[in-house]
Design a protein around this motif. Structure first.
Motif, PDB file in Angstrom:
ATOM      1  N   HIS A   1       3.152   4.674  -3.018  1.00 34.41           N
ATOM      2  CA  HIS A   1       2.454   4.824  -4.298  1.00 34.41           C
ATOM      3  C   HIS A   1       2.841   6.115  -5.020  1.00 34.41           C
ATOM      4  N   GLY A   2       4.128   6.444  -4.963  1.00 35.80           N
ATOM      5  CA  GLY A   2       4.631   7.611  -5.682  1.00 35.80           C
ATOM      6  C   GLY A   2       4.435   8.928  -4.972  1.00 35.80           C
ATOM      7  N   LEU A   3       3.875   8.924  -3.774  1.00 40.06           N
ATOM      8  CA  LEU A   3       3.610  10.176  -3.070  1.00 40.06           C
ATOM      9  C   LEU A   3       4.844  10.764  -2.401  1.00 40.06           C
ATOM     10  N   LEU A   4       5.822   9.913  -2.067  1.00 33.30           N
ATOM     11  CA  LEU A   4       7.043  10.383  -1.425  1.00 33.30           C
ATOM     12  C   LEU A   4       8.157  10.408  -2.466  1.00 33.30           C
ATOM     13  N   PRO A   5       8.675  11.577  -2.782  1.00 30.78           N
ATOM     14  CA  PRO A   5       9.704  11.644  -3.823  1.00 30.78           C
ATOM     15  C   PRO A   5      11.005  10.971  -3.409  1.00 30.78           C
ATOM     16  N   GLY A   6      11.725  10.484  -4.402  1.00 35.61           N
ATOM     17  CA  GLY A   6      13.011   9.861  -4.154  1.00 35.61           C
ATOM     18  C   GLY A   6      14.095  10.910  -3.935  1.00 35.61           C
ATOM     19  N   THR A   7      15.301  10.412  -3.707  1.00 34.72           N
ATOM     20  CA  THR A   7      16.467  11.274  -3.511  1.00 34.72           C
ATOM     21  C   THR A   7      17.587  10.756  -4.415  1.00 34.72           C
ATOM     22  N   THR A   8      18.778  11.284  -4.207  1.00 29.27           N
ATOM     23  CA  THR A   8      19.935  10.816  -4.955  1.00 29.27           C
ATOM     24  C   THR A   8      20.344   9.402  -4.560  1.00 29.27           C
ATOM     25  N   GLN A   9      19.770   8.876  -3.446  1.00 29.82           N
ATOM     26  CA  GLN A   9      20.113   7.531  -2.977  1.00 29.82           C
ATOM     27  C   GLN A   9      18.898   6.683  -2.601  1.00 29.82           C
ATOM     28  N   SER A  10      17.695   7.176  -2.806  1.00 24.38           N
ATOM     29  CA  SER A  10      16.512   6.380  -2.473  1.00 24.38           C
ATOM     30  C   SER A  10      15.458   6.573  -3.547  1.00 24.38           C
ATOM     31  N   GLN A  11      14.657   5.498  -3.774  1.00 21.70           N
ATOM     32  CA  GLN A  11      13.661   5.578  -4.846  1.00 21.70           C
ATOM     33  C   GLN A  11      12.519   4.612  -4.603  1.00 21.70           C
ATOM     34  N   ASP A  12      11.300   5.101  -4.825  1.00 17.88           N
ATOM     35  CA  ASP A  12      10.098   4.272  -4.819  1.00 17.88           C
ATOM     36  C   ASP A  12      10.116   3.452  -6.111  1.00 17.88           C
ATOM     37  N   VAL A  13      10.051   2.136  -5.995  1.00 22.90           N
ATOM     38  CA  VAL A  13      10.062   1.264  -7.175  1.00 22.90           C
ATOM     39  C   VAL A  13       8.679   0.706  -7.471  1.00 22.90           C
ATOM     40  N   GLY A  14       7.660   1.282  -6.839  1.00 19.41           N
ATOM     41  CA  GLY A  14       6.295   0.806  -7.026  1.00 19.41           C
ATOM     42  C   GLY A  14       5.770   1.066  -8.425  1.00 19.41           C
ATOM     43  N   VAL A  15       4.776   0.270  -8.803  1.00 21.49           N
ATOM     44  CA  VAL A  15       4.212   0.358 -10.151  1.00 21.49           C
ATOM     45  C   VAL A  15       3.575   1.711 -10.440  1.00 21.49           C
ATOM     46  N   ASP A  16       3.149   2.436  -9.411  1.00 22.82           N
ATOM     47  CA  ASP A  16       2.550   3.752  -9.620  1.00 22.82           C
ATOM     48  C   ASP A  16       3.571   4.768 -10.137  1.00 22.82           C
ATOM     49  N   VAL A  17       4.839   4.513  -9.893  1.00 22.72           N
ATOM     50  CA  VAL A  17       5.912   5.423 -10.299  1.00 22.72           C
ATOM     51  C   VAL A  17       6.478   5.046 -11.671  1.00 22.72           C
ATOM     52  N   TRP A  18       6.348   3.782 -12.052  1.00 24.79           N
ATOM     53  CA  TRP A  18       7.045   3.264 -13.232  1.00 24.79           C
ATOM     54  C   TRP A  18       6.102   2.685 -14.288  1.00 24.79           C
ATOM     55  N   SER A  19       5.031   3.355 -14.598  1.00 21.64           N
ATOM     56  CA  SER A  19       4.099   2.945 -15.658  1.00 21.64           C
ATOM     57  C   SER A  19       3.610   1.507 -15.476  1.00 21.64           C
ATOM     58  N   TYR A  20       3.344   1.150 -14.228  1.00 18.63           N
ATOM     59  CA  TYR A  20       2.765  -0.162 -13.866  1.00 18.63           C
ATOM     60  C   TYR A  20       3.665  -1.352 -14.184  1.00 18.63           C
TER      61      TYR A  20
END
Length: 182
Positions: free
Chosen positions: A137-156
């Motif tokens: 839910h956006g609590l773990l930051p992404g890196t240059t090769q990994s990313q949280d794609v959850g709605v909490d990170v991307w304006s739902y």
């Protein structure tokens, strides 16, 4: 016609899960308001012929009819589920595909590792493979090769690979395994 189709990624929609409003998503008057906002954001992003990879936790509702109605209201010709920890009741929905654990795909000449859970190491990371995940839910930051794609990170809303790549390019954090083996 292929050019008219796009691919999107999302996770952690938690349709019908009123408990999500008490901690992670305050500010909604009800789960119905929450769900309507998510459906509106999804359909403003995804067109009817697009593909959406949902990386887990579609819903946590006991109401099968509600889940079916919600699922059918979401744009996208192909909806693919990578099972998360809250997807026990979501397996009956008419997903184009369902995958347990890790699912590997290639899109736009990019190798992607899809999993509900974030990983510190993943297949082909040293060859440029990208890891997309949810769960945090956006609590773990992404890196240059990994990313949280959850709605909490991307304006739902679901997110495109181009948007993910842009976010990764703006990160100065390398994947842990790559840093430790230098």
């Amino acid at each position: 016609m292929e050019a008219d189709m796009a691919t999107f990624f999302t996770a952690d929609t938690h349709f019908g899960h009123a408990g999500i409003l008490h901690g992670l998503r305050p500010g909604f008057a009800s789960i119905e308001e929450h769900d309507e906002l998510l459906i509106e954001a999804w359909n403003a992003t995804v067109r009817p012929n697009d593909t959406v990879y949902h990386l887990g936790d579609f819903s946590l509702s006991k109401d099968a009819a509600y889940l079916e109605r919600t699922f059918r209201r979401l744009n996208g010709r192909r909806k693919v589920l990578v099972v998360g920890n809250h997807d026990k009741r979501n397996r009956h929905l008419p997903w184009a595909e369902q995958h347990e654990g890790i699912h590997e795909i290639s899109i736009e000449h990019r190798h992607l590792i899809l999993c509900h859970y974030p990983m510190r190491s993943w297949p082909r990371a040293f060859r440029g493979s990208l890891h997309l995940y949810g769960h945090t839910h956006g609590l773990l930051p992404g890196t240059t090769q990994s990313q949280d794609v959850g709605v909490d990170v991307w304006s739902y809303r679901p997110v495109s690979l181009d948007e993910i790549l842009e976010r990764m390019a703006s990160s100065d954090t390398q994947p842990e395994e790559r840093v430790l083996t230098r």
